[in-house]
Structure formats: C-alpha cells, structure tokens
Design a protein around this motif. Structure first.
Motif, PDB file in Angstrom:
ATOM      1  N   PRO A 143      -0.283   2.161  -5.746  1.00 49.81           N
ATOM      2  CA  PRO A 143      -1.836   2.646  -5.336  1.00 49.81           C
ATOM      3  C   PRO A 143      -2.487   1.358  -5.076  1.00 49.81           C
ATOM      4  O   PRO A 143      -3.600   1.018  -5.739  1.00 49.81           O
ATOM      5  CB  PRO A 143      -2.201   3.446  -6.562  1.00 49.81           C
ATOM      6  CG  PRO A 143      -1.413   2.948  -7.766  1.00 49.81           C
ATOM      7  CD  PRO A 143      -0.051   2.652  -6.856  1.00 49.81           C
ATOM      8  N   SER A 158       0.913  -1.152  -0.006  1.00 50.04           N
ATOM      9  CA  SER A 158       0.037   0.013  -0.090  1.00 50.04           C
ATOM     10  C   SER A 158       0.847   1.186   0.041  1.00 50.04           C
ATOM     11  O   SER A 158       0.398   2.351  -0.408  1.00 50.04           O
ATOM     12  CB  SER A 158      -1.117   0.029   1.101  1.00 50.04           C
ATOM     13  OG  SER A 158      -1.887  -1.140   1.272  1.00 50.04           O
ATOM     14  N   ASP A 168      -8.037   0.947  -7.648  1.00 46.82           N
ATOM     15  CA  ASP A 168      -9.395   1.585  -7.866  1.00 46.82           C
ATOM     16  C   ASP A 168     -10.573   0.747  -7.685  1.00 46.82           C
ATOM     17  O   ASP A 168     -11.575   0.773  -8.316  1.00 46.82           O
ATOM     18  CB  ASP A 168      -9.422   1.999  -9.540  1.00 46.82           C
ATOM     19  CG  ASP A 168      -8.287   3.074 -10.014  1.00 46.82           C
ATOM     20  OD1 ASP A 168      -7.733   3.776  -8.797  1.00 46.82           O
ATOM     21  OD2 ASP A 168      -7.997   3.228 -11.033  1.00 46.82           O
ATOM     22  N   SER A 225      -4.834  -1.261  -2.356  1.00 50.03           N
ATOM     23  CA  SER A 225      -5.252  -1.374  -1.093  1.00 50.03           C
ATOM     24  C   SER A 225      -5.471  -2.922  -0.554  1.00 50.03           C
ATOM     25  O   SER A 225      -5.758  -3.550  -1.593  1.00 50.03           O
ATOM     26  CB  SER A 225      -6.657  -0.476  -0.946  1.00 50.03           C
ATOM     27  OG  SER A 225      -6.307   0.797  -1.308  1.00 50.03           O
TER      28      SER A 225
END
Length: 265
Positions: free
Chosen positions: A166, A162, A186, A168
């Motif tokens: 980008p 993370s 995203d 998560s």
C-alpha cells in the motif's frame, strides 16, 4: 518508535559483510552502536543497539551450510519494507514482474522475512513482524532517517511497489527537489526514488539507507580516517546537508542533517 510499522514502510536494515567484527567495530566508532556476534542458532546475526534500542543488523556473508561463499557477494545494506501478510505480498511480487531471491522464512518468533528483486533489478527485503517490529529508534543521530531507491526505470518501479504494497508514488513537492519521487503510506512520505542517470555509469539499481547525523562533515572525515570512502562529498540540498559514504568493506550509505521532517517512522 512506539508502535508497529504500517505496511509499505521501511522498517529495518541489515548489512552483509565478509568481516562481521570489523563492521561492528566501524559502526560502533562511527555512530555509537552496540552489538556483538550473535549465537550460532541465529547464524551469528548481530542486532545493533543505539540507546538500548535495535537500530540495524550486521551479519557475516556465508552460505546456508556455514561455508564462505566463493565469490563473496557484494557488501550491501538491505532495506526491509513492512508487510502485514508476506505470502500475499510475495504472490503480488511475482504477479507484478518481480522475483523472489529468498524466503519466505520464519525467524524464530521474531517474524517472517523474504528478499525480492523488483523488475528494475533493485533488491529489497520484506518483513512481517512477529515479536520484533524492526528499528526501535529512528531520526536521531546514528539512526535510520530515510531510504531511497535509485533505478533506471522510475515509472516501472513506481508501478511495482504500488502493486505489491500500500505505497503510492508521486513527485516530491519539496522546493528544490524537482524530479525526485516520494513513496507515501497513508499520505506520509516514507521513502524516496531517483533516476540512476544522476549517478556514475555502471551503478546498479539499489536501495540506500540514510542515517541522521548532527554533523555531516565530521562524520565524513571519520569515515575517511577509518579507511572508508567518500562517494559523494558533503553538499547542501533541498532536505539538508548530506554525503554518500562507504564503510571499509564497501557498504554504501548516506548521512544527512535534515532541515525538513523526514523518515520512515
């Protein structure tokens, strides 16, 4: 794939083996890949094609001067994560407690690459696309559908990835997948993570590629006939039916007939 990969998404895989031609023959027979040993200026690197599109790379284990390493490195598949700015990503790798094993280096006009180790000991590649985005076909029989990190410290790994890309990390919401972590880009799941405690003692942290197949059991039988090994026999799980296998030179991979949408693309 009709567009470039978003940063943090697995975009390519390649295999380093002692016997490159034997690996090309094995994966041709197993998945229908087409590939041949590349020219000397690329170190003989083979870009394997499926239905005319790039699907994976296979290279001979060798030193930069072309000599054979002694001892030989383990036969492993390397997962590459896309990045828009490899130099900045490598700085973030170091800042987050990882280390750089190789690179960054230009690969002709194709792009720039590096190989790093995360703080838990897993090796992963980075790819900044030039004229080559990565895998041109995914989620079809014989093509990449998923990439999975197994590590002894999932919290540290989640924090690392993370921090450098980008991505998560969050617990999977798939029924029956309790305890499984998904990496998202995203908001879309692009890779997974599990704890090494579920594996036999001594298995090191690693990234594992999954290939979609139409019939897991028949592919497993074909691997055995070709001299490969079964690491985890075919079984049913939350995302479908899968098996973990190894090619005759020891390169580990999983195959899956997915019952739910998956994949890096």
């Amino acid at each position: 794939m009709n567009s470039s990969y978003k940063s943090g998404t697995p975009c390519w895989i390649d295999l380093m083996v002692p016997d490159q031609q034997a690996a090309l023959d094995f994966y041709r027979d197993l998945f229908g890949w087409q590939g041949e040993i590349g020219p000397p200026e690329t170190g003989g690197y083979s870009v394997c094609l499926l239905n005319g599109k790039p699907v994976a790379g296979i290279m001979k284990a060798m030193n930069p001067d072309g000599t054979v390493p002694d001892p030989l490195p383990p036969t492993v598949w390397t997962t590459y994560l896309a990045t828009d700015a490899i130099d900045a990503t490598l700085k973030a790798v170091r800042d987050a407690g990882g280390s750089v094993m190789a690179g960054p280096m230009d690969v002709m006009e194709l792009g720039r690459m590096a190989v790093v180790t995360d703080p838990t000991g897993a090796v992963v590649g980075l790819w900044q696309a030039g004229s080559f985005d990565g895998a041109g076909i995914v989620n079809e029989h014989g093509a990449l559908i998923w990439n999975e990190l197994s590590t002894g410290d999932t919290s540290a790994a989640a924090a690392f990835y993370s921090a450098v890309l980008p991505m998560s990390a969050a617990p999977s919401e798939m029924p029956g997948a309790e305890g499984y972590t998904e990496f998202t880009v995203d908001g879309r799941a692009v890779a997974g993570m599990m704890d090494l405690s579920a594996m036999p003692p001594g298995v090191p942290p690693h990234w594992l590629p999954y290939f979609h197949v139409d019939d897991v059991d028949s592919v497993q039988a074909a691997v055995v006939r070709a001299g490969g090994a079964v690491m985890a026999p075919a079984f049913d799980m939350a995302a479908g039916r899968m098996a973990v296998l190894a090619d005759p030179q020891g390169g580990g991979f999983a195959v899956i007939t997915a019952s739910a949408p998956e994949g890096p693309a």
